[in-house]
Design a protein around this motif. Structure first.
Motif, short mmCIF file in Angstrom:
data_model
loop_
_atom_site.label_atom_id
_atom_site.label_comp_id
_atom_site.label_asym_id
_atom_site.label_seq_id
_atom_site.Cartn_x
_atom_site.Cartn_y
_atom_site.Cartn_z
N LEU A 120 -9.20 4.35 10.15
CA LEU A 120 -9.15 5.09 8.82
C LEU A 120 -8.14 4.71 7.63
O LEU A 120 -8.24 4.51 6.67
N ARG A 121 -6.79 4.40 8.39
CA ARG A 121 -5.87 3.84 7.44
C ARG A 121 -6.27 2.45 6.70
O ARG A 121 -5.84 2.33 5.64
N TYR A 122 -6.69 1.65 7.62
CA TYR A 122 -7.18 0.38 6.93
C TYR A 122 -8.20 0.68 5.84
O TYR A 122 -7.96 0.04 4.55
N GLY A 123 -9.37 1.44 6.07
CA GLY A 123 -10.10 1.66 4.87
C GLY A 123 -9.29 2.41 3.80
O GLY A 123 -9.86 1.93 2.66
N ALA A 124 -8.81 3.46 4.00
CA ALA A 124 -7.93 4.09 2.92
C ALA A 124 -7.20 3.23 2.08
O ALA A 124 -7.24 3.06 0.98
N GLY A 125 -6.40 2.20 2.85
CA GLY A 125 -5.73 1.30 2.49
C GLY A 125 -6.20 0.33 1.26
O GLY A 125 -5.83 0.06 0.12
N TRP A 146 -9.16 0.90 -0.03
CA TRP A 146 -9.81 1.94 -1.36
C TRP A 146 -8.66 2.20 -2.15
O TRP A 146 -8.87 2.03 -3.40
N VAL A 147 -7.50 2.39 -1.83
CA VAL A 147 -6.37 2.94 -2.62
C VAL A 147 -5.85 1.61 -3.69
O VAL A 147 -5.55 1.66 -4.73
N ALA A 148 -5.99 0.36 -2.84
CA ALA A 148 -5.52 -0.73 -3.57
C ALA A 148 -6.45 -1.06 -4.49
O ALA A 148 -5.84 -1.95 -5.68
N ARG A 149 -7.48 -1.00 -4.46
CA ARG A 149 -8.67 -0.99 -5.60
C ARG A 149 -8.47 -0.25 -6.77
O ARG A 149 -8.60 -0.44 -7.73
N GLY A 200 2.32 -3.10 -8.09
CA GLY A 200 3.88 -2.66 -8.08
C GLY A 200 4.40 -2.08 -6.83
O GLY A 200 5.61 -2.68 -6.42
N LEU A 201 3.78 -1.16 -6.20
CA LEU A 201 4.02 -0.64 -5.09
C LEU A 201 2.97 -0.42 -4.08
O LEU A 201 1.90 -0.50 -4.62
N PRO A 202 3.15 -0.37 -2.99
CA PRO A 202 2.12 -0.29 -1.91
C PRO A 202 1.63 0.97 -1.74
O PRO A 202 1.91 2.02 -0.85
N TRP A 203 0.83 1.32 -2.60
CA TRP A 203 0.32 2.64 -3.01
C TRP A 203 -0.64 3.18 -1.91
O TRP A 203 -0.73 4.56 -1.58
N GLY A 204 -1.29 2.27 -1.28
CA GLY A 204 -2.08 2.63 0.02
C GLY A 204 -1.31 3.10 1.27
O GLY A 204 -1.58 4.29 1.72
N VAL A 205 -0.12 2.55 1.40
CA VAL A 205 0.72 3.10 2.55
C VAL A 205 1.35 4.34 2.14
O VAL A 205 1.51 5.48 2.84
N ILE A 206 1.95 4.27 1.00
CA ILE A 206 2.32 5.74 0.25
C ILE A 206 1.50 6.84 0.49
O ILE A 206 1.68 8.01 1.23
N SER A 207 0.05 6.50 -0.02
CA SER A 207 -0.99 7.62 -0.01
C SER A 207 -1.18 8.07 1.57
O SER A 207 -1.45 9.35 1.99
N VAL A 208 -1.63 7.08 2.40
CA VAL A 208 -1.48 7.56 3.78
C VAL A 208 -0.69 8.29 4.44
O VAL A 208 -1.03 9.11 5.32
#
Length: 125
Positions: free
Chosen positions: A18-23, A25-28, A33-41
């Motif tokens: 789930l983390r990989y998929g969310a990362g 999706w968020v990256a797209r 500038g920031l790792p928004w996928g990691v922040i989001s999960v």
């Protein structure tokens, strides 16, 4: 005891997927500038951890904690990835982005966990 380890392992595989998929999706969707996928999960996982902790205690479902909290949510949230991203930003010399990333990740994740507590306590009242 073996079954508990198996539950944690299965939950971890689910959470990591789930983390990989969310990362991805968020990256797209996010600005660079920031790792928004990691922040989001981390924020979402912290909220879910807070809500589940209250729910499982209130409903006497503590037996699910190894699967859900340690496995699924432990695999979903990304403290080691967070640490790597923070150090990478620092090594690039982008201290402003590193400090913003650390502040957002820690502050919003703790806030989200507290919000999860508050929401679930309200729903169970």
């Amino acid at each position: 005891m073996f079954m508990t380890f198996l539950h944690v392992a299965i939950g971890g595989a689910i959470g990591a997927s789930l983390r990989y998929g969310a990362g991805l999706w968020v990256a797209r969707m996010a600005l660079p500038g920031l790792p928004w996928g990691v922040i989001s999960v981390n924020i979402i996982g912290s909220f879910l951890m807070g809500a589940f902790a209250v729910w499982s205690l209130a409903r006497g479902q503590g037996a699910l904690n190894p699967f859900v909290m340690t496995g699924v949510l432990g695999g979903f949230t990304t403290f080691s990835a967070f640490s790597l991203e923070a150090v990478t930003l620092i090594e690039r010399g982008d201290m402003a982005a590193a400090l913003l990333y650390i502040a957002l990740s820690v502050g919003l994740s703790i806030g989200a966990l507290g919000l999860g507590f508050w929401v679930m306590r309200g729903m169970l009242a």
